[in-house]
Design an enzyme around this catalytic site. Sequence first.
Site: not given
Ligand code: NAP
Length: 477
Positions: A244, A379, A278, A169
């Site tokens: 991650e 962050e 990240c 997804k």
């Molecule tokens: P996010 O809001 O957590 O969303 C990530 C994924 O989870 C998306 O596919 C999202 O779907 C889904 N999602 C959101 N809310 C959910 C819920 N309540 N239950 C299940 N799935 C859910 O993160 P983001 O804004 O896309 O990405 C930014 C974050 O990712 C930052 O904190 C960054 O540091 C972190 N990141 C970490 C790494 C690493 O390797 N450590 C790499 C890249 C990014 P929808 O888009 O449909 O809402």
Amino acid sequence: MLYINGEFCNAQSNKTFDVINPATGEVVRTVAKGGAADAQAAIDAAQEAFKPWSRLTAKDRYAYLKKTADILRGRTDEIAQLITLEMGKPLAEAKGEIGLAIDYLDWYAEEGKRIYGDTIPASTPNKRLMVLRQPVGVVGAITPWNFPIAMITRKLAPALAAGCTMIVKAASATPLAAIEVFKALHEAGVPKGVANLVNGSASEVVGTLMASPVVRKITFTGSTEVGKELVRQSADTMKKVSMELGGHAPFLVFEDADLEKAAEGAIASKFRNAGQTCVCTNRIYVQKSVADEFAAIMAEKMKRLVMGNGLQEGVTIGPMIDRAAMDKAQEHIDDAVEKGATLLSGGSKVTEGELEKGCFFAPTVLLNATHEMKIAYEETFGPVAPIFTFETEEEVIRYANDTVYGLASYVYTKDGSRMFRVAEALDYGIVGINDALPTVAQAPFGGIKESGVGREGGKYGIEDYLEYKFLSLQLDI
Ligand code: NAP
């Protein structure tokens, strides 16, 4: 489009959603919005495909992955355009990300051939003890928008190489690059059901994956907040998890560092992807004796950043993903200024000309940052660089580790002993030493503390998709 059991399809509900270009606010494309029924169909397909796929030889799986990589390589330019349109990063960065995405496919295609087991000396003469490595089974993968293609192949490549099948997804902001990955898998002839894509409602799709006892592992890249929730949900069916999550990277500049290179590194690490990675630097710590000089060099070099629509030649920094992301950056700046920080550059959304329509936030540098400011512990995920100062090595290590996060960190120094002393003392999964861009397919990527569990990349990344099976043989010997 969803991709389930070897076919591109609409959502069973026929629902759709719009993909918005953050540089212009315009709709790029309308795509299928998957729900619970689609996720279940994908789980069923992945379950059906698991046995035959896991029984293929590593050499056969290598061929599929390699072919997928070659197809994507040939389409780099067109996929880069889609990435820039759906999330804004400049074309050159989008091409770089596709290169990394392909590296994961190439690397794990080969690594699948090296999944070795063990033999263990027995306690009695008539026994033989062996350890097999076997794929965990059906895997659910949930990916973020900031690296729309590399975060998918970083999971898909080791999973498929290990013999697992998968349901992905992708983030709702960036479904287009994800669809391209699945087109490539399809054209490479990957058997139906092995890899499935269900974009759409996070609560329905991810909820269905989490509740299913068939899904034996969840691999997630995204925010710490959502990651914690998924770990809680995984308990009910005791899934393996890889997380991650977010980061809060410190960037340490010692007085013996090459300040020119340190400033270039800080800019690359902080402003790449408009500060939305990240591993982006969140806190720049500069030793007091060189703090003014460093800030002046950084301010001078930042003049070279060219903000604009990432499709335009020469643009080096694009828009943020959406208005909520800009609001968070603004909140952090306002809080910092209120608590005594000084604005060296930027400080707000860009309101001039064409850029006004998009989510463009001026690259910002804050001086005199302190640890009471939100920016020091939350962050920001935006183009805001706060500069702190320190006196001693011991002090800065304490500051650097004073966070719940533990993903990436950076150290700039010419002193070889200090490199090791500081790197070993930093509580982080990754330390870039005079290196602001350490991520490569063959090395472990991941964090400790609330930045997650597990590693992706290299020989370490395939471990999370494998189980150990112990065979104890009693023989007539
Ligand atoms: P996010 O809001 O957590 O969303 C990530 C994924 O989870 C998306 O596919 C999202 O779907 C889904 N999602 C959101 N809310 C959910 C819920 N309540 N239950 C299940 N799935 C859910 O993160 P983001 O804004 O896309 O990405 C930014 C974050 O990712 C930052 O904190 C960054 O540091 C972190 N990141 C970490 C790494 C690493 O390797 N450590 C790499 C890249 C990014 P929808 O888009 O449909 O809402």
